[in-house]
Design a protein around this motif. Sequence first.
Motif, PDB file in Angstrom:
ATOM      1  N   THR A   1       4.211   3.156  13.616  1.00 34.61           N
ATOM      2  CA  THR A   1       2.784   3.055  13.353  1.00 34.61           C
ATOM      3  C   THR A   1       2.494   1.809  12.517  1.00 34.61           C
ATOM      4  O   THR A   1       3.015   1.682  11.409  1.00 34.61           O
ATOM      5  CB  THR A   1       2.281   4.302  12.599  1.00 34.61           C
ATOM      6  OG1 THR A   1       2.586   5.461  13.370  1.00 34.61           O
ATOM      7  CG2 THR A   1       0.789   4.221  12.361  1.00 34.61           C
ATOM      8  N   PRO A   2       1.678   0.870  13.005  1.00 34.41           N
ATOM      9  CA  PRO A   2       1.488  -0.396  12.290  1.00 34.41           C
ATOM     10  C   PRO A   2       0.504  -0.341  11.131  1.00 34.41           C
ATOM     11  O   PRO A   2       0.538  -1.205  10.258  1.00 34.41           O
ATOM     12  CB  PRO A   2       0.963  -1.343  13.382  1.00 34.41           C
ATOM     13  CG  PRO A   2       0.277  -0.446  14.347  1.00 34.41           C
ATOM     14  CD  PRO A   2       1.047   0.843  14.338  1.00 34.41           C
ATOM     15  N   GLU A   3      -0.374   0.682  11.100  1.00 31.92           N
ATOM     16  CA  GLU A   3      -1.342   0.771  10.004  1.00 31.92           C
ATOM     17  C   GLU A   3      -0.735   1.547   8.839  1.00 31.92           C
ATOM     18  O   GLU A   3      -0.325   2.695   8.995  1.00 31.92           O
ATOM     19  CB  GLU A   3      -2.631   1.455  10.452  1.00 31.92           C
ATOM     20  CG  GLU A   3      -3.339   0.755  11.591  1.00 31.92           C
ATOM     21  CD  GLU A   3      -3.077   1.408  12.929  1.00 31.92           C
ATOM     22  OE1 GLU A   3      -3.956   1.317  13.807  1.00 31.92           O
ATOM     23  OE2 GLU A   3      -1.991   2.005  13.093  1.00 31.92           O
ATOM     24  N   ILE A   4      -0.702   0.950   7.682  1.00 36.76           N
ATOM     25  CA  ILE A   4      -0.075   1.561   6.509  1.00 36.76           C
ATOM     26  C   ILE A   4      -0.725   2.885   6.150  1.00 36.76           C
ATOM     27  O   ILE A   4      -0.062   3.832   5.741  1.00 36.76           O
ATOM     28  CB  ILE A   4      -0.099   0.585   5.301  1.00 36.76           C
ATOM     29  CG1 ILE A   4       0.762   1.143   4.153  1.00 36.76           C
ATOM     30  CG2 ILE A   4      -1.517   0.312   4.840  1.00 36.76           C
ATOM     31  CD1 ILE A   4       2.228   1.144   4.436  1.00 36.76           C
ATOM     32  N   ILE A   5      -2.045   2.990   6.349  1.00 37.84           N
ATOM     33  CA  ILE A   5      -2.755   4.223   5.986  1.00 37.84           C
ATOM     34  C   ILE A   5      -2.324   5.400   6.862  1.00 37.84           C
ATOM     35  O   ILE A   5      -2.345   6.553   6.433  1.00 37.84           O
ATOM     36  CB  ILE A   5      -4.288   4.005   6.053  1.00 37.84           C
ATOM     37  CG1 ILE A   5      -5.016   5.155   5.351  1.00 37.84           C
ATOM     38  CG2 ILE A   5      -4.750   3.846   7.491  1.00 37.84           C
ATOM     39  CD1 ILE A   5      -6.508   4.918   5.174  1.00 37.84           C
ATOM     40  N   LYS A   6      -1.919   5.107   8.113  1.00 40.37           N
ATOM     41  CA  LYS A   6      -1.438   6.155   9.011  1.00 40.37           C
ATOM     42  C   LYS A   6       0.063   6.370   8.869  1.00 40.37           C
ATOM     43  O   LYS A   6       0.566   7.471   9.103  1.00 40.37           O
ATOM     44  CB  LYS A   6      -1.774   5.808  10.461  1.00 40.37           C
ATOM     45  CG  LYS A   6      -3.266   5.789  10.775  1.00 40.37           C
ATOM     46  CD  LYS A   6      -3.507   5.470  12.243  1.00 40.37           C
ATOM     47  CE  LYS A   6      -5.000   5.466  12.563  1.00 40.37           C
ATOM     48  NZ  LYS A   6      -5.254   5.135  13.994  1.00 40.37           N
ATOM     49  N   LEU A   7       0.768   5.326   8.500  1.00 48.08           N
ATOM     50  CA  LEU A   7       2.219   5.416   8.362  1.00 48.08           C
ATOM     51  C   LEU A   7       2.613   6.194   7.110  1.00 48.08           C
ATOM     52  O   LEU A   7       3.591   6.941   7.115  1.00 48.08           O
ATOM     53  CB  LEU A   7       2.804   4.001   8.309  1.00 48.08           C
ATOM     54  CG  LEU A   7       4.324   3.885   8.209  1.00 48.08           C
ATOM     55  CD1 LEU A   7       4.974   4.432   9.469  1.00 48.08           C
ATOM     56  CD2 LEU A   7       4.723   2.431   8.001  1.00 48.08           C
ATOM     57  N   GLN A   8       1.845   6.035   6.057  1.00 49.38           N
ATOM     58  CA  GLN A   8       2.199   6.618   4.767  1.00 49.38           C
ATOM     59  C   GLN A   8       2.430   8.127   4.809  1.00 49.38           C
ATOM     60  O   GLN A   8       3.424   8.609   4.273  1.00 49.38           O
ATOM     61  CB  GLN A   8       1.141   6.266   3.719  1.00 49.38           C
ATOM     62  CG  GLN A   8       1.549   6.623   2.302  1.00 49.38           C
ATOM     63  CD  GLN A   8       0.612   6.018   1.278  1.00 49.38           C
ATOM     64  OE1 GLN A   8      -0.422   5.470   1.620  1.00 49.38           O
ATOM     65  NE2 GLN A   8       0.974   6.110   0.010  1.00 49.38           N
ATOM     66  N   PRO A   9       1.538   8.915   5.460  1.00 50.69           N
ATOM     67  CA  PRO A   9       1.791  10.362   5.485  1.00 50.69           C
ATOM     68  C   PRO A   9       3.093  10.740   6.167  1.00 50.69           C
ATOM     69  O   PRO A   9       3.737  11.711   5.767  1.00 50.69           O
ATOM     70  CB  PRO A   9       0.579  10.905   6.269  1.00 50.69           C
ATOM     71  CG  PRO A   9      -0.477   9.874   6.106  1.00 50.69           C
ATOM     72  CD  PRO A   9       0.246   8.568   6.074  1.00 50.69           C
ATOM     73  N   HIS A  10       3.497   9.980   7.191  1.00 49.73           N
ATOM     74  CA  HIS A  10       4.746  10.284   7.877  1.00 49.73           C
ATOM     75  C   HIS A  10       5.948  10.064   6.956  1.00 49.73           C
ATOM     76  O   HIS A  10       6.822  10.920   6.833  1.00 49.73           O
ATOM     77  CB  HIS A  10       4.884   9.401   9.122  1.00 49.73           C
ATOM     78  CG  HIS A  10       3.847   9.653  10.166  1.00 49.73           C
ATOM     79  ND1 HIS A  10       3.651  10.880  10.734  1.00 49.73           N
ATOM     80  CD2 HIS A  10       2.944   8.833  10.743  1.00 49.73           C
ATOM     81  CE1 HIS A  10       2.678  10.817  11.617  1.00 49.73           C
ATOM     82  NE2 HIS A  10       2.225   9.575  11.640  1.00 49.73           N
ATOM     83  N   LEU A  11       5.983   8.917   6.321  1.00 48.92           N
ATOM     84  CA  LEU A  11       7.139   8.594   5.490  1.00 48.92           C
ATOM     85  C   LEU A  11       7.133   9.330   4.162  1.00 48.92           C
ATOM     86  O   LEU A  11       8.181   9.637   3.606  1.00 48.92           O
ATOM     87  CB  LEU A  11       7.188   7.076   5.267  1.00 48.92           C
ATOM     88  CG  LEU A  11       7.399   6.228   6.533  1.00 48.92           C
ATOM     89  CD1 LEU A  11       7.581   4.765   6.176  1.00 48.92           C
ATOM     90  CD2 LEU A  11       8.584   6.713   7.344  1.00 48.92           C
ATOM     91  N   LYS A  12       5.946   9.632   3.644  1.00 46.56           N
ATOM     92  CA  LYS A  12       5.864  10.364   2.378  1.00 46.56           C
ATOM     93  C   LYS A  12       6.270  11.822   2.538  1.00 46.56           C
ATOM     94  O   LYS A  12       6.465  12.523   1.553  1.00 46.56           O
ATOM     95  CB  LYS A  12       4.445  10.277   1.814  1.00 46.56           C
ATOM     96  CG  LYS A  12       4.091   8.911   1.222  1.00 46.56           C
ATOM     97  CD  LYS A  12       4.998   8.535   0.063  1.00 46.56           C
ATOM     98  CE  LYS A  12       4.577   7.218  -0.573  1.00 46.56           C
ATOM     99  NZ  LYS A  12       5.493   6.802  -1.669  1.00 46.56           N
ATOM    100  N   SER A  13       6.377  12.268   3.795  1.00 45.71           N
ATOM    101  CA  SER A  13       6.810  13.644   4.043  1.00 45.71           C
ATOM    102  C   SER A  13       8.314  13.815   3.834  1.00 45.71           C
ATOM    103  O   SER A  13       8.833  14.918   3.885  1.00 45.71           O
ATOM    104  CB  SER A  13       6.440  14.058   5.464  1.00 45.71           C
ATOM    105  OG  SER A  13       5.044  14.027   5.656  1.00 45.71           O
TER     106      SER A  13
END
Length: 368
Positions: free
Chosen positions: A101-113
């Motif tokens: 996912t290239p948008e940080i705002i959308k990527l963050q929830p995935h990786l923060k999980s």
Amino acid sequence: MKVLVICHLLSVGGVNAGWRNRSIYLKKHGIDTEFLYTTDLGGLHIMEDVARVYLTKDENEIIGIIQSNNYDAIIVIDTKDAYTWIRKSGFAGPVIIEAHTPEIIKLQPHLKSLKTIKPKSIIVPSNYQKRVVSILFESKQVEVIYNGVDLSFFRPLLEREIDYSSEPILATDKKIIGWIGHLDNRKNWQMLLKIAKRIKKERNDIEFWVIGGAQSLQRAEFAAKWQEESLSDIVKWHPVIPYHQMPNVYAKIRKSGGCTLATTKSESFGITYIESMACGIPVVAPNMMPVTELVLQEKTGMLYYGQKVDDAVKKLYSIIDAPGLQQQISRAAIQHVKQHFAIEVVADQYLDLLYEIIYGDQLRGDQS
């Protein structure tokens, strides 16, 4: 060796197309890949002929799949719920994360999980995406492995191999500009229609082929705007073209002396650029990362500035109106993909990574 790839959306997009190619290559080297998706957006046909595919949202069923298949590793692609499933299944093997996912705002929830699962590696498809992911993780944890294409499939077709009777139908008096992808704000179909509207005012020898979008959330919005602007004569929309027919589509674009166009606002890679170039099609795309990692200015395509319609049209004309240059770029694009993005080139990196993660300690022990 057997690995499971978990990804929430099964679409005809870059992530799944890349993994289709990778799975075929890994199979030749003794690695079986299975896929688990929660939602099919029309991509099942590109995967089911190469690997086993599970399609379910049921948590208990997913946990059972993980528990019963003795996977040597699990690869998670932008799917935050996967970490819960892995934990509940009791899986103790290595986990690899792919962040597309290239948008940080959308990527963050995935990786923060990632609270209870510590990945062995985080894989990204471009150096640009590594910069994005490194905002959330230390860059030393992140490794770049490009997506690759199968050059026995995506290649310039011979004249006798082209099926002119199949859709889209190639008009003899038109040069084709192909636009391939989802109909959403990130792919920026709105700019595509602005470009088409501008070109329609200036000439009548160009036709746009919009390929895809049957399952896109903005398909109705696109269709309404397409009709409102009276562009159906210059923009031909083909919502569903089977994946195995795409080399034939590219062959017609090349035959017409045309090119492909991208109007995207952001990407983590861009598999359609590589497919286009592999088939000898020049690419016209925005001058931004990671596009600049893939498309070489005035060598394998043309790059325009920002979201500037005027500059995009200028770059399109520079290819379409110069047959010699179009053919020169076509030849260079084919060679560029062979050298840098052939599946044999990039999948070896993934192969080495899997063997190191799964068997590395054992191999080092044997050597000592």
